[in-house]
Design an enzyme around this catalytic site. Structure first.
Site, mmCIF file in Angstrom:
data_model
loop_
_atom_site.group_PDB
_atom_site.id
_atom_site.type_symbol
_atom_site.label_atom_id
_atom_site.label_comp_id
_atom_site.label_asym_id
_atom_site.label_seq_id
_atom_site.Cartn_x
_atom_site.Cartn_y
_atom_site.Cartn_z
ATOM 1 N N TRP A 152 0.697 -1.495 0.377
ATOM 2 C CA TRP A 152 -0.140 0.141 0.326
ATOM 3 C C TRP A 152 0.680 1.389 0.090
ATOM 4 O O TRP A 152 0.387 2.469 -0.036
ATOM 5 C CB TRP A 152 -0.933 -0.288 1.350
ATOM 6 C CG TRP A 152 -0.452 -0.271 2.476
ATOM 7 C CD1 TRP A 152 0.208 -1.579 2.736
ATOM 8 C CD2 TRP A 152 0.891 0.361 3.129
ATOM 9 N NE1 TRP A 152 0.697 -1.365 4.090
ATOM 10 C CE2 TRP A 152 1.085 0.170 4.189
ATOM 11 C CE3 TRP A 152 0.966 1.881 3.144
ATOM 12 C CZ2 TRP A 152 2.164 0.315 5.229
ATOM 13 C CZ3 TRP A 152 1.967 2.519 4.006
ATOM 14 C CH2 TRP A 152 2.002 1.373 5.250
ATOM 15 N N LYS A 176 -1.962 -7.972 -7.918
ATOM 16 C CA LYS A 176 -2.330 -8.215 -6.838
ATOM 17 C C LYS A 176 -2.269 -7.219 -6.195
ATOM 18 O O LYS A 176 -0.953 -6.955 -5.409
ATOM 19 C CB LYS A 176 -3.181 -9.114 -6.211
ATOM 20 C CG LYS A 176 -4.002 -9.154 -4.473
ATOM 21 C CD LYS A 176 -3.727 -9.902 -2.963
ATOM 22 C CE LYS A 176 -4.024 -9.446 -2.230
ATOM 23 N NZ LYS A 176 -3.999 -8.138 -1.791
ATOM 24 N N PRO A 177 -3.367 -6.147 -5.763
ATOM 25 C CA PRO A 177 -3.085 -4.963 -4.735
ATOM 26 C C PRO A 177 -3.048 -4.825 -3.742
ATOM 27 O O PRO A 177 -3.792 -5.210 -3.256
ATOM 28 C CB PRO A 177 -3.439 -3.333 -5.391
ATOM 29 C CG PRO A 177 -5.214 -3.583 -6.291
ATOM 30 C CD PRO A 177 -4.263 -5.541 -6.195
ATOM 31 N N CYS A 285 10.216 1.169 2.545
ATOM 32 C CA CYS A 285 11.263 0.234 2.706
ATOM 33 C C CYS A 285 13.130 0.718 3.270
ATOM 34 O O CYS A 285 13.509 0.244 3.399
ATOM 35 C CB CYS A 285 11.170 -0.886 2.908
ATOM 36 S SG CYS A 285 11.254 -0.751 0.668
#
Ligand code: SIN
Length: 481
Positions: A152, A176-177, A285
């Site tokens: 997200w 796939k979000p 990240c």
């Protein structure tokens, strides 16, 4: 409801919009308001999307590279032509400031432009044969259908980094979000239609993470899994994919050090550490998780850095001048609070922020902690929030040892004006990426990725395409008369 033609509440499978009864509600983290919902699909629908991608693959791989590249370029253009509208959608579902969201749309678009150009440069080889009358040819082939799972925090760019590389190589993709931010992903279906991407080349599916991932990992038609997210989930996915010998790219967690040496340009170091720490409210990240400051500059750095953090404007990402939006949800705030509580209970001092913001919800004050030590939770665990812990060190060797004292190895940063030190430290940091005198390093032209438990593979750059390509060796014999 969001007033935008890019706002779609269905999945995009085989070029069609597919709805479902069972739904996942999506909130705006700045207001708490439900902005819409998407289907809660599982294995059956994922298998259908994979079938569509497999059928499309047989045609897509045959398209001349220049045509695939041109479609990627049109994708780039469509993203840029609608940068503000797509940025707004992103801000509403994810929370980051509109300025950052528009920056992310451009970042995403650049992957399509870059990989579109690279499509024409996926070269093979002719290897001098050790045998008379034989020739050795190496060709490059797309791996096939790619299953992509994205987070997200960069809902537009992370799909782009994978889809653009896959499409340029001749692969097709089922993406796939994250359930918190599906609309930036379903918007890709609208763009795919607009620019004329053949049906089935890009498919967007929302729903039950476990079921969708299991189908991707177990379905023999999927030949590669690409994932951006936590190391914990990455390990699970990689092991499942490995049982079926699938290619994997894993872009996982980090614990980035930012090292400030005594000889650094102080203002540049403050500015670099600020952008590294507070970009996306610290929810990246690659963001600074530990700021290591040499003793001689520690107090001056701490003072200037805390003053800069205290000035950041916190608010709804759509408001003018907002620099830091809300965190994604309450559990993100709880983690931030736990890190602060643990550090302060062991002797760290709060010198900016330190608590939930007066705006409520998941807004949090940009926070700076000083006198942080390696025994604190924040030294080991990725905070994923707007907290900057300042550690102190004495020597270059100590800084390198502290920086490398983690199972992660994604991004690292340091500030120095000594050229010799710049090379020494760069070579000794056990990280996939190192920025020297800069606080941000992401670009489509450079290889993004980590070592150790931060993952496998590279995204972006000429290296990024390789992860979507198989190398085939062909031996032609009997060539002599
Ligand atoms: C990430 O946080 O996963 C990606 C950050 C970036 O691409 O800069």
């Amino acid at each position: 409801m969001i007033d935008s033609r890019f706002f779609r509440e269905d999945c995009y499978i085989n070029g069609l919009w597919v709805g479902g009864q069972d739904r996942i509600k999506v909130n705006n983290p700045a207001t708490g308001e439900v902005i819409g919902s998407v289907p809660k699909f599982g294995r059956k629908e994922t298998a259908a999307a994979i079938d569509a991608a497999q059928e499309a693959f047989l045609l897509w791989r045959e398209k001349p590279a220049v045509e695939r590249g041109e479609l990627c370029r049109r994708f780039y253009q469509a993203l840029m032509d609608n940068q503000k509208e797509l940025g707004r959608l992103l801000t509403i579902e994810m929370g980051k400031s509109l300025k950052e969201a528009m920056g992310e749309v451009a970042y995403a678009a650049n992957f399509f432009r870059w990989f579109g150009e690279e499509a024409r440069r996926i070269y093979g080889d002719v290897i001098p044969s050790p045998w008379a009358g034989k020739r050795i040819i190496v060709t490059k082939e797309p791996v096939g259908v790619v299953g992509s799972i994205t987070p997200w925090n960069f809902p537009t760019a992370m799909i782009a980094r994978k889809a653009a590389a896959a499409m340029s190589a001749g692969c097709t993709i089922v993406a796939k979000p994250a359930s918190q931010t599906p609309f930036s992903a379903t918007a890709y279906g609208v763009i795919a239609d607009d620019v004329g991407i053949p049906k089935g080349v890009i498919n967007i599916i929302t729903g039950k993470a476990g079921e969708i991932a299991d189908e991707m990992c177990e379905n023999p038609k999927v030949r590669k899994i690409t994932f951006t997210g936590s190391t914990e989930i990455g390990k699970q996915l990689a092991s499942k994919a490995m049982l079926h010998m699938k290619r994997v790219s894993m872009e996982l967690g980090g614990n980035a050090p930012v090292i400030i040496f005594d000889d650094a340009d102080l203002d540049r170091a403050v500015e670099g550490a600020m952008i590294s720490k507070y970009r996306n409210s610290g929810q990246t990240c690659v963001c600074a998780n530990r700021i290591l400051v040499q003793a001689g500059i520690y107090d001056r750095f701490a003072e200037k850095f805390a003053a800069a953090a205290a000035k950041l404007k916190v608010g709804d990402g759509l408001e003018d001048g907002t620099e830091q939006g809300p965190l994604i949800d309450d559990s993100a705030v709880t983690k931030v609070e736990q890190h602060i509580e643990d550090a302060t209970s062991k002797g760290a001092k709060v010198i900016a922020g330190g608590k939930r913001h007066a705006r409520g919800r998941s807004f949090f004050e940009p926070t700076v902690l000083r006198d942080v030590t390696p025994s604190m939770l924040i030294a080991r665990d990725e905070t994923f929030g707007p907290v900057a812990p300042l550690f102190k060190f004495e020597t270059e060797e100590e800084a390198i040892a502290m920086a490398n004292d983690t199972e992660y190895g994604l991004a690292s940063y340091f500030f120095t004006s000594d050229l010799g030190r710049a090379f020494r430290v760069m070579e000794k940091l056990e990280y996939g990426m190192v920025a020297i005198n800069e606080g941000i390093l992401s670009t489509e032209v450079a290889p993004f990725g980590g070592v150790k438990e931060s993952g496998l593979g590279r995204e972006g750059s000429k290296y990024g395409v390789e992860d979507y390509i198989n190398t085939k060796y062909a031996l032609f014999g009997g060539l002599t008369k």
